[in-house]
Write a protein that holds these residues in place. Structure first.
Motif, PDB file in Angstrom:
ATOM      1  N   TYR A   5       0.827  -1.198   0.000  1.00  0.00           N
ATOM      2  CA  TYR A   5       0.000   0.000   0.000  1.00  0.00           C
ATOM      3  C   TYR A   5       0.865   1.252   0.000  1.00  0.00           C
ATOM      4  O   TYR A   5       1.941   1.271   0.576  1.00  0.00           O
ATOM      5  N   THR A   6       0.359   2.304  -0.638  1.00  0.00           N
ATOM      6  CA  THR A   6       1.070   3.574  -0.662  1.00  0.00           C
ATOM      7  C   THR A   6       0.943   4.259   0.693  1.00  0.00           C
ATOM      8  O   THR A   6       0.077   3.907   1.500  1.00  0.00           O
TER       9      THR A   6
ATOM     10  N   ARG B 156      -2.319   6.227   5.342  1.00  0.00           N
ATOM     11  CA  ARG B 156      -2.859   7.367   6.094  1.00  0.00           C
ATOM     12  C   ARG B 156      -4.381   7.356   6.087  1.00  0.00           C
ATOM     13  O   ARG B 156      -5.017   7.616   7.109  1.00  0.00           O
ATOM     14  N   GLN B 157      -4.970   7.048   4.928  1.00  0.00           N
ATOM     15  CA  GLN B 157      -6.427   6.984   4.834  1.00  0.00           C
ATOM     16  C   GLN B 157      -6.976   5.904   5.761  1.00  0.00           C
ATOM     17  O   GLN B 157      -7.960   6.128   6.466  1.00  0.00           O
TER      18      GLN B 157
ATOM     19  N   ALA C 262     -11.553  -0.187   8.091  1.00  0.00           N
ATOM     20  CA  ALA C 262     -10.655   0.785   7.462  1.00  0.00           C
ATOM     21  C   ALA C 262     -10.011   0.212   6.208  1.00  0.00           C
ATOM     22  O   ALA C 262     -10.032   0.841   5.140  1.00  0.00           O
ATOM     23  N   TRP C 263      -9.446  -0.974   6.307  1.00  0.00           N
ATOM     24  CA  TRP C 263      -8.767  -1.551   5.144  1.00  0.00           C
ATOM     25  C   TRP C 263      -9.758  -1.978   4.075  1.00  0.00           C
ATOM     26  O   TRP C 263      -9.469  -1.864   2.875  1.00  0.00           O
ATOM     27  N   ALA C 264     -10.942  -2.424   4.464  1.00  0.00           N
ATOM     28  CA  ALA C 264     -11.961  -2.768   3.473  1.00  0.00           C
ATOM     29  C   ALA C 264     -12.382  -1.526   2.690  1.00  0.00           C
ATOM     30  O   ALA C 264     -12.591  -1.591   1.468  1.00  0.00           O
TER      31      ALA C 264
ATOM     32  N   GLN D  34     -12.191   1.651  -2.314  1.00  0.00           N
ATOM     33  CA  GLN D  34     -11.937   2.922  -2.997  1.00  0.00           C
ATOM     34  C   GLN D  34     -10.861   2.785  -4.064  1.00  0.00           C
ATOM     35  O   GLN D  34     -10.995   3.325  -5.161  1.00  0.00           O
ATOM     36  N   ASP D  35      -9.787   2.093  -3.739  1.00  0.00           N
ATOM     37  CA  ASP D  35      -8.606   2.062  -4.611  1.00  0.00           C
ATOM     38  C   ASP D  35      -8.364   0.726  -5.297  1.00  0.00           C
ATOM     39  O   ASP D  35      -7.424   0.599  -6.066  1.00  0.00           O
ATOM     40  N   GLY D  36      -9.140  -0.277  -4.984  1.00  0.00           N
ATOM     41  CA  GLY D  36      -8.954  -1.578  -5.608  1.00  0.00           C
ATOM     42  C   GLY D  36      -7.774  -2.347  -5.060  1.00  0.00           C
ATOM     43  O   GLY D  36      -7.236  -3.224  -5.727  1.00  0.00           O
TER      44      GLY D  36
END
Length: 55
Positions: free
Chosen positions: A9-10, A15-16, A38-40, A45-47
């Motif tokens: 992950y970036t 942070r998100q 949170a991770w779901a 959102q980002d795939g």
């Protein structure tokens, strides 16, 4: 405890996820549930983790 490796992950995605997790904890969720949500959310959102750029 988190499941899986988060190294793909970036920094922005991490942070998100942290921000979402804190928000879920403020709403009274358990640590485990907050992290899962949170991770779901980031994945939805980002795939998923860091994507390779195609040329």
């Amino acid at each position: 405890m988190s499941r899986g490796d988060k190294s793909a992950y970036t920094a922005k995605q991490k942070r998100q996820a942290k921000h979402i997790e804190e928000s879920e904890l403020d709403q009274g969720r358990s640590q485990e549930d907050a992290e899962r949500i949170a991770w779901a959310t980031v994945n939805k959102q980002d795939g998923g983790g860091l994507k390779k750029k195609h040329k």
